[in-house]
Design a protein around this motif. Structure first.
Motif, mmCIF file in Angstrom:
data_model
loop_
_atom_site.group_PDB
_atom_site.id
_atom_site.type_symbol
_atom_site.label_atom_id
_atom_site.label_comp_id
_atom_site.label_asym_id
_atom_site.label_seq_id
_atom_site.Cartn_x
_atom_site.Cartn_y
_atom_site.Cartn_z
ATOM 1 N N TYR A 69 0.810 -1.223 0.000
ATOM 2 C CA TYR A 69 0.000 0.000 0.000
ATOM 3 C C TYR A 69 0.843 1.272 0.000
ATOM 4 N N ALA A 70 2.150 1.145 -0.081
ATOM 5 C CA ALA A 70 3.018 2.328 -0.099
ATOM 6 C C ALA A 70 2.769 3.190 -1.331
ATOM 7 N N VAL A 71 2.295 2.583 -2.414
ATOM 8 C CA VAL A 71 1.958 3.343 -3.624
ATOM 9 C C VAL A 71 0.884 4.377 -3.319
ATOM 10 N N PHE A 72 -0.164 3.966 -2.616
ATOM 11 C CA PHE A 72 -1.269 4.873 -2.320
ATOM 12 C C PHE A 72 -0.838 5.986 -1.372
ATOM 13 N N HIS A 73 0.039 5.658 -0.441
ATOM 14 C CA HIS A 73 0.573 6.676 0.462
ATOM 15 C C HIS A 73 1.398 7.705 -0.303
ATOM 16 N N THR A 74 2.217 7.221 -1.220
ATOM 17 C CA THR A 74 3.052 8.125 -2.002
ATOM 18 C C THR A 74 2.200 9.066 -2.843
ATOM 19 N N GLU A 75 1.171 8.525 -3.469
ATOM 20 C CA GLU A 75 0.272 9.367 -4.256
ATOM 21 C C GLU A 75 -0.398 10.427 -3.376
ATOM 22 N N ALA A 76 -0.874 10.023 -2.211
ATOM 23 C CA ALA A 76 -1.538 10.969 -1.312
ATOM 24 C C ALA A 76 -0.579 12.061 -0.860
ATOM 25 N N LEU A 77 0.657 11.697 -0.570
ATOM 26 C CA LEU A 77 1.659 12.684 -0.151
ATOM 27 C C LEU A 77 1.947 13.687 -1.260
ATOM 28 N N ILE A 78 2.032 13.209 -2.491
ATOM 29 C CA ILE A 78 2.325 14.107 -3.608
ATOM 30 C C ILE A 78 1.167 15.071 -3.842
ATOM 31 N N VAL A 79 -0.047 14.558 -3.890
ATOM 32 C CA VAL A 79 -1.209 15.414 -4.110
ATOM 33 C C VAL A 79 -1.344 16.438 -2.988
ATOM 34 N N LYS A 147 -8.451 14.068 -6.902
ATOM 35 C CA LYS A 147 -7.129 14.089 -7.535
ATOM 36 C C LYS A 147 -6.434 12.734 -7.492
ATOM 37 N N LEU A 148 -6.954 11.820 -6.690
ATOM 38 C CA LEU A 148 -6.371 10.486 -6.602
ATOM 39 C C LEU A 148 -7.100 9.471 -7.484
ATOM 40 N N GLU A 149 -8.129 9.925 -8.190
ATOM 41 C CA GLU A 149 -8.870 9.031 -9.081
ATOM 42 C C GLU A 149 -8.142 8.870 -10.419
ATOM 43 N N ASN A 155 -5.759 2.065 -17.820
ATOM 44 C CA ASN A 155 -4.556 1.658 -17.105
ATOM 45 C C ASN A 155 -3.651 2.863 -16.848
ATOM 46 N N GLY A 156 -4.262 4.047 -16.740
ATOM 47 C CA GLY A 156 -3.491 5.273 -16.560
ATOM 48 C C GLY A 156 -3.284 5.622 -15.104
ATOM 49 N N GLY A 157 -2.920 6.875 -14.891
ATOM 50 C CA GLY A 157 -2.621 7.317 -13.539
ATOM 51 C C GLY A 157 -3.542 8.426 -13.078
ATOM 52 N N ASN A 158 -3.135 9.089 -11.990
ATOM 53 C CA ASN A 158 -3.904 10.197 -11.450
ATOM 54 C C ASN A 158 -3.014 11.437 -11.385
ATOM 55 N N GLU A 159 -3.416 12.419 -10.616
ATOM 56 C CA GLU A 159 -2.679 13.685 -10.613
ATOM 57 C C GLU A 159 -1.348 13.604 -9.867
ATOM 58 N N THR A 161 0.744 10.957 -10.585
ATOM 59 C CA THR A 161 1.547 9.994 -11.338
ATOM 60 C C THR A 161 2.844 10.576 -11.891
ATOM 61 N N ASP A 162 2.807 11.775 -12.435
ATOM 62 C CA ASP A 162 4.034 12.354 -12.997
ATOM 63 C C ASP A 162 5.106 12.515 -11.918
ATOM 64 N N GLY A 163 4.709 13.044 -10.754
ATOM 65 C CA GLY A 163 5.665 13.197 -9.660
ATOM 66 C C GLY A 163 6.145 11.865 -9.132
ATOM 67 N N PHE A 164 5.258 10.899 -9.102
ATOM 68 C CA PHE A 164 5.586 9.555 -8.653
ATOM 69 C C PHE A 164 6.650 8.941 -9.561
ATOM 70 N N LYS A 165 6.433 9.023 -10.876
ATOM 71 C CA LYS A 165 7.383 8.465 -11.838
ATOM 72 C C LYS A 165 8.740 9.158 -11.744
ATOM 73 N N TYR A 166 8.709 10.465 -11.567
ATOM 74 C CA TYR A 166 9.966 11.215 -11.436
ATOM 75 C C TYR A 166 10.780 10.695 -10.248
ATOM 76 N N GLY A 167 10.116 10.505 -9.118
ATOM 77 C CA GLY A 167 10.818 10.033 -7.930
ATOM 78 C C GLY A 167 11.425 8.663 -8.114
ATOM 79 N N LEU A 168 10.693 7.774 -8.790
ATOM 80 C CA LEU A 168 11.228 6.441 -9.048
ATOM 81 C C LEU A 168 12.425 6.481 -9.992
#
Length: 206
Positions: A69-79, A147-149, A155-159, A161-168
Motif C-alpha cells: 500500500y506504499a503506492v497509495f501513500h506516495t500518491e496521497a503525499l504528492i497530491v 485528484k487520486l482518481e 490503465n493510466g494514472g492520477n494527478e 503519477t508524474d511526480g511519482f514516476k519522477y521520484g522512481l
C-alpha cells in the motif's frame, strides 16, 4: 540536489548543500529516521537554526514494491504536498504515525479505494487541526480525493503519477535499493542510520 518545480514541497530549508533521504511510507526505519530528522535536523536548518541558508533537506518518496500500500501513500503525499506545500512535512509525519495500519497483514482486506479514503481523511483532519480547511470537511475531502482518481485511461494514472514516476526514476538512476538511504551533495552516505540522535546528526552536519 535538483527537484522538478512541481515537487518543490519535498524540500525543507535552503542552502548550497543538500541532504536527500529516500523514504518509504510503510518502512518502519523510514518512520524512525523521519522522527529523528524532525527533532534533530529541521531545527538546525530552518529559520534561526545553526545551518539556516547552508543546508536543505529533501524527502525522496521511494515506495518499495513489497510494501503493497506504499503506492497509495506516495500518491496521497504528492497530491497533498502540491496543494499544501507548507504542511507537507506535517502530513508526512502523520502518515508515519499511522503506518502500522497499512502493513501487509493488517491491510490484507482493504481495497485501494478504502485506503485512499482513509489517507484523505487523515489529510482533512490535519488541515482542520491547522486551521487550513478551505470550506466544509466534505468539500475539502472531495477536492483531495478527486485528484487520486484514475481518469486518463483504463490503465493510466492520477494527478500524482508524474511526480511519482519522477521520484522512481531518480532513485533508480542513483542505484537506491533500500530505505532509508541518505545522499549528501549527490553521494550516498551509507553511515547515516535511522538510529541516529542529536549527537550523531550534529557531528555529521558539522
Amino acid at each position: 540536489m535538483a527537484l522538478q518545480p512541481s515537487l518543490n514541497f519535498l524540500r525543507q530549508g535552503n542552502g548550497p548543500n543538500s541532504l536527500e533521504i529516500y523514504l518509504d511510507a510503510l518502512c518502519p526505519f523510514s518512520a524512525k529516521i523521519t522522527r529523528s530528522l524532525s527533532e534533530n535536523v529541521l531545527p538546525l536548518i530552518l529559520k534561526g537554526g545553526k545551518y539556516e541558508g547552508k543546508l536543505n533537506l529533501i524527502a525522496r518518496l521511494y515506495p518499495q514494491p513489497f510494501h503493497y500500500y506504499a503506492v497509495f501513500h506516495t500518491e496521497a503525499l504528492i497530491v497533498f504536498g502540491q496543494l499544501y506545500p507548507d504542511l507537507f512535512w506535517d502530513y508526512l509525519t502523520v502518515i508515519f504515525d499511522t503506518q502500522a495500519e497499512y502493513f501487509n497483514q493488517p491491510s490484507a482486506s482493504l481495497t485501494p479505494s478504502e485506503a485512499r479514503d482513509k489517507l484523505v481523511h487523515l489529510a482533512v483532519d490535519l488541515l482542520d487541526k491547522k486551521g487550513k480547511s478551505n470550506g466544509p470537511k466534505s468539500k475539502v475531502f472531495g477536492e483531495l480525493r478527486d485528484k487520486l482518481e484514475v481518469k486518463s485511461s483504463p490503465n493510466g494514472g492520477n494527478e500524482a503519477t508524474d511526480g511519482f514516476k519522477y521520484g522512481l526514476k531518480v532513485g533508480r538512476q542513483n542505484g537506491i535499493q533500500v530505505t532509508p538511504t541518505a545522499v549528501f551533495n549527490g553521494l550516498k552516505e551509507d553511515a547515516v542510520s535511522s538510529s541516529w540522535g542529536k549527537e550523531e546528526w550534529e557531528k555529521f552536519l558539522s
